[in-house]
Design an enzyme around this catalytic site. Structure first.
Site, PDB file in Angstrom:
ATOM      1  N   HIS A 152       0.831  -1.199   0.000  1.00 44.18           N
ATOM      2  CA  HIS A 152       0.000   0.000   0.000  1.00 44.18           C
ATOM      3  C   HIS A 152       0.869   1.253   0.000  1.00 44.18           C
ATOM      4  O   HIS A 152       2.075   1.195   0.280  1.00 44.18           O
ATOM      5  CB  HIS A 152      -0.960   0.032   1.194  1.00 44.18           C
ATOM      6  CG  HIS A 152      -0.363  -0.337   2.520  1.00 44.18           C
ATOM      7  ND1 HIS A 152       0.704   0.330   3.074  1.00 44.18           N
ATOM      8  CD2 HIS A 152      -0.689  -1.304   3.407  1.00 44.18           C
ATOM      9  CE1 HIS A 152       0.996  -0.205   4.242  1.00 44.18           C
ATOM     10  NE2 HIS A 152       0.181  -1.210   4.472  1.00 44.18           N
TER      11      HIS A 152
HETATM   12  P1  TYD Z   1      -2.458  -3.860   7.244  1.00 40.62           P
HETATM   13  O1  TYD Z   1      -2.430  -2.448   6.779  1.00 40.62           O
HETATM   14  O2  TYD Z   1      -2.961  -4.883   6.302  1.00 40.62           O
HETATM   15  O3  TYD Z   1      -1.022  -4.262   7.764  1.00 40.62           O
HETATM   16  P2  TYD Z   1       0.337  -4.332   6.926  1.00 40.62           P
HETATM   17  O4  TYD Z   1       0.533  -3.004   6.325  1.00 40.62           O
HETATM   18  O5  TYD Z   1       1.369  -4.638   7.936  1.00 40.62           O
HETATM   19  O6  TYD Z   1       0.222  -5.426   5.923  1.00 40.62           O
HETATM   20  O7  TYD Z   1      -3.306  -3.908   8.578  1.00 40.62           O
HETATM   21  C1  TYD Z   1      -3.898  -5.087   9.082  1.00 40.62           C
HETATM   22  C2  TYD Z   1      -5.211  -4.733   9.777  1.00 40.62           C
HETATM   23  O8  TYD Z   1      -4.977  -3.914  10.917  1.00 40.62           O
HETATM   24  C3  TYD Z   1      -6.148  -3.964   8.874  1.00 40.62           C
HETATM   25  O9  TYD Z   1      -7.454  -4.465   9.094  1.00 40.62           O
HETATM   26  C4  TYD Z   1      -6.056  -2.552   9.358  1.00 40.62           C
HETATM   27  C5  TYD Z   1      -5.698  -2.693  10.813  1.00 40.62           C
HETATM   28  N1  TYD Z   1      -4.837  -1.604  11.331  1.00 40.62           N
HETATM   29  C6  TYD Z   1      -5.337  -0.731  12.284  1.00 40.62           C
HETATM   30  O10 TYD Z   1      -6.512  -0.819  12.701  1.00 40.62           O
HETATM   31  N2  TYD Z   1      -4.511   0.254  12.756  1.00 40.62           N
HETATM   32  C7  TYD Z   1      -3.227   0.377  12.327  1.00 40.62           C
HETATM   33  O11 TYD Z   1      -2.495   1.289  12.803  1.00 40.62           O
HETATM   34  C8  TYD Z   1      -2.733  -0.529  11.337  1.00 40.62           C
HETATM   35  C9  TYD Z   1      -1.317  -0.418  10.803  1.00 40.62           C
HETATM   36  C10 TYD Z   1      -3.570  -1.504  10.872  1.00 40.62           C
END
Ligand code: TYD
Length: 138
Positions: free
Chosen positions: A52
């Site tokens: 992302h």
């Molecule tokens: P995600 O963005 O997929 O993690 P990564 O970038 O490490 O692959 O996040 C996983 C889940 O956690 C998603 O449902 C969003 C949630 N999340 C939060 O609620 N707060 C946060 O600060 C982060 C980073 C993720």
């Protein structure tokens, strides 16, 4: 080829016979105030996380334990950073596509963020990201 919206950081290690201490202060050791921290562990070498870009957030990633790799693409340049030591960090600007992968078993990836969590500022579709950065360069 030029713009690189990410760079490596090396924090001073305050070590003595008791062990090491690394200090990260907002606006001093990294270029933003820290509003949020989260950390990723239990991922392995088969996992790719991230995938992302963020419209607002800047990040600094630190492997406080273990190792991982961070692939970034800023719309112009792609680069792969290897995080192998607890006093190394990668700064990632907003609107930079990022992927974290090749996690060692003992990897604990600490993420310092400039913004509170807001899912709507995440761009999770690569095609959408490309459209935005290509539009910006016109
Ligand atoms: P995600 O963005 O997929 O993690 P990564 O970038 O490490 O692959 O996040 C996983 C889940 O956690 C998603 O449902 C969003 C949630 N999340 C939060 O609620 N707060 C946060 O600060 C982060 C980073 C993720």
């Amino acid at each position: 080829m030029k713009y690189i919206g990410a760079h490596m950081l090396e924090f001073p290690q305050h070590g003595d016979e008791r062990g090491h201490l690394v200090i990260v202060e907002g606006q001093k050791d990294i270029p933003f105030d820290i509003k949020r921290i989260f950390y990723i562990y239990g991922s392995d070498e088969t996992v790719v996380r991230g995938n992302h870009a963020n419209r607002k957030s800047e990040f600094v990633l630190v492997n406080v334990s273990g190792k991982s790799k961070i692939r970034v693409f800023d719309g112009i340049t792609e680069y792969i950073y290897e995080l192998t030591q607890p006093h190394m960090g990668v700064y990632i600007s907003k609107m930079v596509w990022k992927e974290m992968y090749d996690f060692s078993e003992d990897s604990v990836l600490l993420c310092l963020a400039s913004e509170y969590y807001d899912g709507s500022e995440y761009i999770r579709e690569y095609d959408e990201y490309l459209k935005i950065v290509e539009e910006k360069d016109k």
